[in-house]
Design a protein around this motif. Structure first.
Motif, PDB file in Angstrom:
ATOM      1  N   VAL A 240       0.845  -1.190   0.000  1.00  0.00           N
ATOM      2  CA  VAL A 240       0.000   0.000   0.000  1.00  0.00           C
ATOM      3  C   VAL A 240       0.885   1.247   0.000  1.00  0.00           C
ATOM      4  CG1 VAL A 240      -1.866  -1.171   1.217  1.00  0.00           C
ATOM      5  CG2 VAL A 240      -0.152   0.095   2.526  1.00  0.00           C
ATOM      6  N   PRO A 241       0.363   2.395  -0.458  1.00  0.00           N
ATOM      7  CA  PRO A 241       1.149   3.630  -0.392  1.00  0.00           C
ATOM      8  C   PRO A 241       1.500   3.992   1.042  1.00  0.00           C
ATOM      9  CG  PRO A 241      -0.747   3.893  -1.855  1.00  0.00           C
ATOM     10  CD  PRO A 241      -0.938   2.590  -1.135  1.00  0.00           C
ATOM     11  N   THR A 242       2.681   4.531   1.237  1.00  0.00           N
ATOM     12  CA  THR A 242       3.075   4.918   2.590  1.00  0.00           C
ATOM     13  C   THR A 242       2.167   6.005   3.132  1.00  0.00           C
ATOM     14  OG1 THR A 242       4.695   6.441   1.608  1.00  0.00           O
ATOM     15  CG2 THR A 242       5.492   4.282   2.316  1.00  0.00           C
ATOM     16  N   ALA A 243       1.548   6.783   2.239  1.00  0.00           N
ATOM     17  CA  ALA A 243       0.666   7.864   2.673  1.00  0.00           C
ATOM     18  C   ALA A 243      -0.746   7.390   2.977  1.00  0.00           C
ATOM     19  CB  ALA A 243       0.616   8.950   1.590  1.00  0.00           C
ATOM     20  N   ALA A 244      -1.044   6.107   2.745  1.00  0.00           N
ATOM     21  CA  ALA A 244      -2.397   5.595   2.976  1.00  0.00           C
ATOM     22  C   ALA A 244      -2.724   5.602   4.466  1.00  0.00           C
ATOM     23  CB  ALA A 244      -2.523   4.181   2.418  1.00  0.00           C
ATOM     24  N   ASP A 245      -3.998   5.805   4.762  1.00  0.00           N
ATOM     25  CA  ASP A 245      -4.445   5.781   6.152  1.00  0.00           C
ATOM     26  C   ASP A 245      -4.230   4.391   6.748  1.00  0.00           C
ATOM     27  OD1 ASP A 245      -5.281   8.403   5.981  1.00  0.00           O
ATOM     28  OD2 ASP A 245      -7.352   7.880   5.462  1.00  0.00           O
ATOM     29  N   ARG A 246      -3.732   4.363   7.962  1.00  0.00           N
ATOM     30  CA  ARG A 246      -3.547   3.089   8.654  1.00  0.00           C
ATOM     31  C   ARG A 246      -4.797   2.754   9.450  1.00  0.00           C
ATOM     32  NH1 ARG A 246       2.699   1.911  10.213  1.00  0.00           N
ATOM     33  NH2 ARG A 246       3.629   2.803   8.333  1.00  0.00           N
ATOM     34  N   PRO A 247      -5.080   1.458   9.614  1.00  0.00           N
ATOM     35  CA  PRO A 247      -6.325   1.078  10.296  1.00  0.00           C
ATOM     36  C   PRO A 247      -6.330   1.535  11.748  1.00  0.00           C
ATOM     37  CG  PRO A 247      -4.886  -0.830  10.001  1.00  0.00           C
ATOM     38  CD  PRO A 247      -4.280   0.283   9.214  1.00  0.00           C
ATOM     39  N   ASP A 248      -7.500   2.008  12.193  1.00  0.00           N
ATOM     40  CA  ASP A 248      -7.667   2.341  13.602  1.00  0.00           C
ATOM     41  C   ASP A 248      -7.921   1.053  14.376  1.00  0.00           C
ATOM     42  OD1 ASP A 248      -7.426   5.082  13.153  1.00  0.00           O
ATOM     43  OD2 ASP A 248      -9.558   5.269  12.673  1.00  0.00           O
ATOM     44  N   GLY A 249      -7.285   0.944  15.509  1.00  0.00           N
ATOM     45  CA  GLY A 249      -7.459  -0.256  16.318  1.00  0.00           C
ATOM     46  C   GLY A 249      -6.475  -0.263  17.457  1.00  0.00           C
ATOM     47  N   ALA A 250      -6.552  -1.298  18.252  1.00  0.00           N
ATOM     48  CA  ALA A 250      -5.677  -1.422  19.411  1.00  0.00           C
ATOM     49  C   ALA A 250      -4.277  -1.832  18.977  1.00  0.00           C
ATOM     50  CB  ALA A 250      -6.245  -2.450  20.378  1.00  0.00           C
ATOM     51  N   ARG A 251      -3.264  -1.145  19.501  1.00  0.00           N
ATOM     52  CA  ARG A 251      -1.872  -1.509  19.240  1.00  0.00           C
ATOM     53  C   ARG A 251      -1.441  -2.539  20.283  1.00  0.00           C
ATOM     54  NH1 ARG A 251      -3.435   1.425  15.668  1.00  0.00           N
ATOM     55  NH2 ARG A 251      -2.210   2.983  14.547  1.00  0.00           N
ATOM     56  N   GLU A 252      -0.828  -3.604  19.806  1.00  0.00           N
ATOM     57  CA  GLU A 252      -0.452  -4.682  20.699  1.00  0.00           C
ATOM     58  C   GLU A 252       0.815  -5.348  20.167  1.00  0.00           C
ATOM     59  OE1 GLU A 252      -2.513  -8.877  22.041  1.00  0.00           O
ATOM     60  OE2 GLU A 252      -3.767  -7.060  21.985  1.00  0.00           O
ATOM     61  N   THR A 253       1.713  -5.719  21.056  1.00  0.00           N
ATOM     62  CA  THR A 253       2.928  -6.424  20.652  1.00  0.00           C
ATOM     63  C   THR A 253       2.645  -7.921  20.608  1.00  0.00           C
ATOM     64  OG1 THR A 253       4.353  -4.725  21.612  1.00  0.00           O
ATOM     65  CG2 THR A 253       5.341  -6.873  21.171  1.00  0.00           C
ATOM     66  N   ILE A 254       2.836  -8.498  19.434  1.00  0.00           N
ATOM     67  CA  ILE A 254       2.619  -9.926  19.227  1.00  0.00           C
ATOM     68  C   ILE A 254       3.901 -10.526  18.668  1.00  0.00           C
ATOM     69  CG2 ILE A 254       1.288 -11.684  17.986  1.00  0.00           C
ATOM     70  CD1 ILE A 254      -1.049  -9.756  17.934  1.00  0.00           C
TER      71      ILE A 254
END
Length: 340
Positions: A240-254
């Motif tokens: 995806v383009p680097t300028a594309a909107d990133r999904p809103d959601g919970a950030r979590e380390t997996i």
């Protein structure tokens, strides 16, 4: 090959085929781009000048045409166009490579012979859609839409299909003669590898509780789907383009990697949880692309890779349960991704 699936998606065509899984692509770039779709440069056979007759003027005399990848195996041509003094609108021609079983193309689709390939055309009211395929099942699908459907100033379907004919002709020539370019992906890229190699059937069964699992590689090399009882697991590699909107959601380390978790509700009987992990960036993208703006700071030339793992539950599952399964599978898959 086990069989084929044919599904209508919106107003376009989707051809899916059940295929055996495979490993990563060869490092060799000998031969044409369609020899190995995992290393195809998806925009390499599309020329902006061929669309000039249907596009407005951009900077100088350049046609107002953009050509950019929309994935490792797909490309979009965007034309800025005005008609009859009406509003300017965008026509988007999208091409996508994949596979079908030629003998199982539905009988109700008209098939035309064009040299070494065959072409089907969908009878669609508001846009145009075609599928070009070789005897070995390698395909290019072409779908064209416009952003405005205004009777006083918008596009006509005839014009839309004439624009698509340009892309179809290019795909027919490139697929028939195998003249598309190939790309060499480095070890830290998702390019050149199949998502099906990231998870084992036993891991799907453990996470979902299913007693059996069937794996289906769809028509595209960069998407893999497992059916596991009431659950469906999808793993996809995207660009995806680097300028594309990133999904809103919970950030979590997996598995030591920062991920985004989004639980979604699509239909009354479906609960879905998506986990997204971003990877390598490309600035600029090394494959073919074109932007008529020709600006010194062209954000459209930068792209980022991402892996998306999705679990959907049917018939009474909860979003919390879908996310539990998705987390467990991401713990398995993430360490097998480039850069781990």
């Amino acid at each position: 090959m086990v069989g084929a699936l044919v599904v209508a998606v919106g107003t376009g065509l989707y051809f899916g085929v059940v295929r055996d899984s495979g490993g990563s692509s060869s490092d060799s770039l000998d031969g044409g781009g369609f020899d190995n779709l995992l290393t195809l440069d998806p925009c390499s056979y599309l020329d902006p000048d061929s669309f000039a007759g249907f596009a407005d003027k951009g900077v100088g005399d350049a046609p107002a045409v953009r050509i950019e990848p929309t994935g490792f195996d797909s490309c979009a041509v965007e034309l800025e166009r005005s008609e009859k003094g009406g509003p300017r609108y965008t026509v988007t021609v999208r091409t996508e490579t994949g596979y079908i079983v030629p003998s199982e193309v539905p009988d109700d689709l008209e098939v035309a012979e064009r040299g070494a390939v065959q072409v089907t055309t969908a009878d669609v009211a508001l846009d145009c859609a075609q599928l070009i395929f070789r005897p070995d099942g390698t395909t290019v699908s072409v779908d064209t839409k416009a952003s405005v459907t205004d009777a006083e100033g918008g596009y006509s379907r005839e014009t839309l299909c004439r624009i698509q004919d340009i892309a179809t002709d290019a795909a027919v020539a490139a697929l028939g003669a195998n003249t598309a370019d190939r790309m060499a992906y480095p070890a830290d890229s998702l390019g050149g590898t199949r998502p099906c190699s990231r998870l084992e059937d036993a891991e799907i069964m453990s996470a979902t509780g299913a007693v059996e699992v069937s794996k289906r590689e769809r028509d595209r090399d960069y998407v893999c789907i497992w059916s596991a009882g009431p659950a469906s697991v999808t793993l996809a590699a995207k660009l995806v383009p680097t300028a594309a909107d990133r999904p809103d959601g919970a950030r979590e380390t997996i598995a030591g990697r920062q991920s985004t978790i989004v639980d979604q509700f699509f239909f009354s009987n479906t609960e879905t949880c998506d986990i997204t992990l971003y990877g390598r960036t490309w600035t600029p993208w090394p494959g073919k692309q074109y932007d008529y703006a020709e600006t010194g700071d062209d954000s459209s030339s930068g792209f980022i890779e991402l892996t998306e793992l999705s679990v959907s539950l049917f018939s009474g599952g909860s979003r919390e349960e879908a996310c539990r399964m998705a987390r467990e599978l991401a713990e398995r898959a993430w360490p097998r991704l480039p850069g781990a």
